[in-house]
Every structure is written in structure tokens, then in C-alpha cells.
Write an enzyme that holds these catalytic residues in place. Structure first.
Site, mmCIF file in Angstrom:
data_model
loop_
_atom_site.group_PDB
_atom_site.id
_atom_site.type_symbol
_atom_site.label_atom_id
_atom_site.label_comp_id
_atom_site.label_asym_id
_atom_site.label_seq_id
_atom_site.Cartn_x
_atom_site.Cartn_y
_atom_site.Cartn_z
ATOM 1 N N SER A 1 69.091 -28.712 4.852
ATOM 2 C CA SER A 1 68.544 -28.551 6.206
ATOM 3 C C SER A 1 69.162 -29.406 7.299
ATOM 4 O O SER A 1 68.833 -29.209 8.467
ATOM 5 C CB SER A 1 67.038 -28.786 6.196
ATOM 6 O OG SER A 1 66.403 -27.615 5.774
ATOM 7 N N LYS B 1 63.403 -34.238 14.797
ATOM 8 C CA LYS B 1 62.823 -33.062 14.153
ATOM 9 C C LYS B 1 61.315 -33.246 14.085
ATOM 10 O O LYS B 1 60.839 -34.363 13.853
ATOM 11 C CB LYS B 1 63.419 -32.922 12.747
ATOM 12 C CG LYS B 1 63.001 -31.666 11.991
ATOM 13 C CD LYS B 1 63.685 -31.617 10.622
ATOM 14 C CE LYS B 1 63.384 -30.338 9.869
ATOM 15 N NZ LYS B 1 64.124 -30.279 8.580
ATOM 16 N N SER C 1 66.665 -25.973 8.002
ATOM 17 C CA SER C 1 65.481 -25.909 8.823
ATOM 18 C C SER C 1 65.568 -26.757 10.094
ATOM 19 O O SER C 1 64.808 -26.544 11.032
ATOM 20 C CB SER C 1 64.258 -26.372 8.016
ATOM 21 O OG SER C 1 64.426 -27.715 7.616
#
Ligand code: GLN
Length: 492
Positions: free
Chosen positions: A179, A80, A155
Site C-alpha cells: 500500500s 494517511k 491503499s
């Protein structure tokens, strides 16, 4: 014979270590798969093509020289884009970090490198990890590999979609309110939010420091356990990283759930969920009973306030953490300003997207004098009650089970104009962040549209092993295979 990109993390590392296949061959297979699926899903902000090839070749050389390169030998991983890697950009999906290059590497990433993994790219995310659909990324929308008209969740939408699509067998994200677990649920993969403090946050760009944790995505529970195994543990660079010893997560993972007490929270009422979610949830509970678990009904009234409490605490912490992006120290600096106040104002106005601005304003308001007690103070009070109630729940049960999300993947654009509807995506995941508990999302079947649904299992603090064991039993019973259909694409 499956293609190399289809192999599990365990199998990949085992074959690379035995020299049955090279890290370079594994990487080429994953890069070829990525080239095929990436134009459809847009999971990456950057692919480290050259550097990953150099690294895979180096791993092969070391293995040929008789070196033990570690438990993730030659395993391609996606990161990420809020995990720092020295010498690389890290954008957090935001324009405000334009031009910033990380001067150091996150501890979790350092451990992946030490274990022989091969980072292949920076995966897309909602700006500063604020969002549940990946649509808040300043750069691109990521699509769900099951249906390209739907969101991958957020996210950590990029890392989840990358694993679901077969681009990599393992990826890493961060979970502040859901997330990791929510995008894992929407993409039909396994996602883990470890106990607060289990993984060092050093080098993770902070959103809400008391809630943030780094964790893995994988196609199977065993692979996710292996991913966490490598990154977990104390770190002198993060005072909140726990010194609690790290258990061997694979050791008892096949032992099943017979005799375990699994708590079901009365206040999480399935009849309030969509029809398919409620039916799937009941089927999941039946599966757990069939496996020999004992279901225990419990009351945890404070979970009903979880979203409200989360949005006070997370925004308060975010408003403080994001103050450092001022146009002076990092990334973007507005060319418009001619004095310091304007420089801050213009740089932040231009650099942050609308959701981040909303959060900063909410958090600043909640912390401002005259309102602090009414909002932040009160939220902390409810949080304490939640800790207390969940503590009691874990005396009556060994694990807790809930649905991971209130719905399957929704359509792109469906919730962008309705922040509250978007916030409610995390109604079942936020309690674990607020109270520090570990949680795992494990696929539990599909809805009538063929989109994945998911079961969440929560454990006692630092009982990731128990949580993995239950999730593994459930997964085996499900016989789940991650095979997204790329609905909406011509052909994959
Ligand atoms: N979706 C939640 C939010 O928007 C959770 C985000 C996260 O866990 N980083 O804040």
C-alpha cells in the site's frame, strides 16, 4: 526561481532553519498549490488549514527565538487517514469510524511534530487499507495526477497523489501488502516500506498487525530517506518496534551501486508482464548493470504463492483486528437495533463497505475450526519457506530487484468488479511484507501512454541504508522529475 511548493524536503527545511524563508510562506505556497490541484485529484479527506497555519507560525517564532526545531523544520506533510492525531478524526476511509476522535497521537506522527513538520491534512485511502486503487474509500475517489481517468493506486492513494501533485513534498502511509509501494509506482513518486519493526505502529489503526508498517512518500529518494530517518526507531509503546540502532540514511546514500550484487528472481518472469512493463524492467536492469552492479539470477519458488499466502494471513489478522468495531466502543452505532446482537449486526452491516466485509468473512473462514490447519496453518508453512528461500537469496545477493507493479495506473472502475485482478496488483510487493524485508519503489520511466512505471528494490532486514543507496544511484541515472500532466483537466 521555483515556487516554494516545488522545493525538496531537504531544501525546505534547510532554508527555513536558515530563516531564508518562513515556515508560513512554505505552508501558504503548498496550500495554494493544494487549492489548485485538489479539485482535480481529491487526495484529502480533511485539510487542517487553520491548525497548520497556527503551527507554521509557531515554528517561525521558535526559530526566531534561536531554537532548533528539527530536521523537518516547516515541512508540510500529509498523513494517511489511519494515523492517529490527538483531538482529530481518524476514519480509515470507513463510515464505521464516524464521529470517532482520536484520544492520542501515533508515535510516528509525534516524531514528525518533534522534527518540526507541519501536518496539513488527512489523506484518502481504501477502507481500512484494503485495496489497490483508493476506490474502496467510503468517502471519495482519488484520481491519479498523471491522468485523471486513472487510479492513484492504493491503499495509500491519497498520500501518493498529494506528493505527486505537489501539494506536499512528503507524506506518510502504511504498507501491509504494497500500500505504499504500489501507489508510489502508479503516481511516479518514491515510496518506502521499512523493515517490519523499524517504525512503531503505535497509533496506526491495525489491519494485519504482523505485516503493517508505516513509511514515507516523497519526490526523491533522499527526501524519502529523511522522512524515514525521523520516524524510525524503538518505542516503549510498541513491543514489535525494533531496538536495532537506526543508521544515518543520508550518510552513504550517494556512494552508488558499483560492486553490489543485485539479485533477480527467476520466478518473476517479465514475459508474463505487459509489453511496456517488461521492456521497462529490462531497461532498469541494464541501468543497474551500467552503474556497476552485478546482477545475480536467483530462484525463490515460493514467491509464486505470495498473493495466496498474503490473502489468508492478512484477512485472518484483519478479521480479528476489526472485531473491535462493534458499534459499542468506537464510532458508528446503529439506531435500528433493540438488542445487543442486533446492535453488533446492524452497526457492522451499515458501517463496513463490501471489500471489508469480504475480508472479514474470508479471514473468519480461514481461522474457523476444521479449516484453520488447511488455510491459516498451511499459509504459515509457505511463509516460513519464503523466509528461508529469501534468506538464502540474501546470501548470494546484497539487494533484490523486481518491478514494483505488474502494470501502470489502470482506469477508474476497471477492476472494481474483479477482486482477484485487483489483488494481483500486489504480486511483487507482498513477499516483503510476509517476510518483513524493507522495500522501496523508485520511478523507472513511463509506458507508451506516458504513465509512470517503477522499480522495486528489496534489502536485507534493517538494511534500509543499502536500499536507499541503490535507489538513489538508479534515480540519478534516470534523471527522473515528478511532473504529472493532469491529463483530462482543462489547465493546471
Ligand atoms: N492492496 C493490498 C490489499 O488490498 C495491500 C493493502 C495494504 O498494503 N494495506 O490488501
Amino acid at each position: 526561481m521555483p515556487d516554494l511548493w516545488e522545493l525538496s524536503v531537504e531544501e525546505t527545511a534547510a532554508r527555513v532553519r536558515r530563516r531564508e524563508v518562513s515556515a508560513s510562506e512554505v505552508l501558504e505556497s503548498c496550500l495554494a498549490r493544494t487549492a489548485q490541484v485538489e479539485p482535480l485529484i481529491g487526495a484529502y479527506l480533511e485539510i487542517f488549514e487553520g491548525e497548520s497555519r497556527v503551527r507554521a507560525a509557531e515554528i517561525d517564532r521558535r526559530i526566531a527565538a534561536g531554537e532548533d526545531v528539527g530536521p523537518l523544520a516547516g515541512v508540510p506533510v500529509a498523513l494517511k487517514d489511519n494515523l492517529s492525531v490527538e483531538g482529530r478524526a481518524v476514519t480509515c476511509g470507513s463510515r464505521i469510524l464516524a464521529g470517532y476522535v482520536s484520544p492520542y497521537t501515533a508515535t510516528a506522527v509525534e516524531r514528525l511534530l518533534d522534527a518540526g513538520a507541519v501536518p496539513v491534512g488527512r489523506a484518502n485511502m481504501d477502507e481500512f487499507a484494503m485495496g489497490s486503487s483508493c476506490e474502496n474509500s467510503a468517502f471519495q475517489k482519488t484520481r491519479n495526477p498523471w491522468d485523471l481517468a486513472t487510479v492513484p493506486g492504493g491503499s495509500s492513494g491519497g498520500p501518493a497523489a498529494a506528493v505527486a501533485a505537489g501539494s506536499v513534498p512528503l507524506s506518510f502511509g502504511s504498507d501491509t501488502g504494497g500500500s505504499i509501494r504500489q501507489p508510489a509506482a502508479l503516481c511516479g513518486v518514491v515510496g518506502v516500506k521499512p523493515t517490519y519493526g523499524r517504525v512503531s505502529r503505535y497509533g496506526l489503526v491495525a489491519f494485519a498487525s504482523s505485516l503493517d508498517q508505516i513509511g514515507p512518500f516523497a519526490r526523491t529518494v533522499r527526501d524519502a530517506a529523511l522522512g524515514l530517518q525521523v520516524i524510525a526507531g524503538a518505542d516503549p509503546n510498541d513491543a514489535t518496534a525494533a531496538t536495532e540502532p537506526v543508521a544515518d540514511y543520508l550518510e552513504g546514500i550517494e556512494e552508488g551501486v558499483a560492486g553490489l550484487r543485485i539479485g533477480v528472481i527467476r520466478e518473476i518472469d517479465p514475459s508474463r508482464l505487459g509489453g511496456d512493463v517488461a521492456a521497462n524492467w529490462r531497461a532498469s536492469l541494464d541501468r543497474l548493470t551500467h552503474l556497476g552492479a552485478e546482477l545475480v539470477e536467483l530462484s525463490v519458488p515460493s514467491v509464486e504463492a505470495a498473493i495466496a499466502v498474503y490473502y489468508v494471513i492478512a484477512t485472518s489478522e484483519a478479521s480479528a483486528n476489526l472485531a473491535r468495531f462493534d458499534g459499542v466502543r468506537y464510532g458508528r452505532r446503529s439506531p435500528e437495533a433493540d438488542n445487543l446482537a442486533d446492535l453488533y449486526f446492524e452497526s457492522r452491516s451499515e458501517g463496513f463497505g463490501p471489500e471489508v466485509k469480504r475480508r472479514i468473512m474470508l479471514g473468519t473462514f480461514a481461522l474457523s475450526s476444521g479449516y484453520y490447519e488447511a488455510y491459516y496453518g498451511r499459509a504459515r508453512g509457505v511463509l516460513e519457506r519464503m523466509r528461508h528461500e529469501l534468506g538464502a537469496a540474501f546470501r548470494a545477493a546484497d539487494l533484490l530487484a523486481t518491478p514494483t507493479t505488474p502494470s501502470a495506473a489502470f482506469r477508474l472502475g476497471e477492476k472494481v468488479d474483479d477482486p482477484l485482478a485487483m489483488y494481483l496488483s500486489d504480486v511483487f510487493t507482498t513477499p516483503a511484507n510476509l517476510t518483513g524485508l524493507p522495500g522501496i519503489a523508485v520511478p523507472s520511466g513511463t509506458d507508451a501512454d506516458g504513465l509512470p512505471l517503477s522499480l522495486q528494490i528489496l534489502g536485507r532486514p534493517f538494511d534500509e541504508a543499502g536500499m536507499f543507496r541503490a535507489a538513489r544511484a538508479f534515480e540519478r541515472e534516470m534523471g527522473w522529475v515528478v511532473a504529472p500532466g493532469f491529463r483530462g483537466a482543462e489547465k493546471v
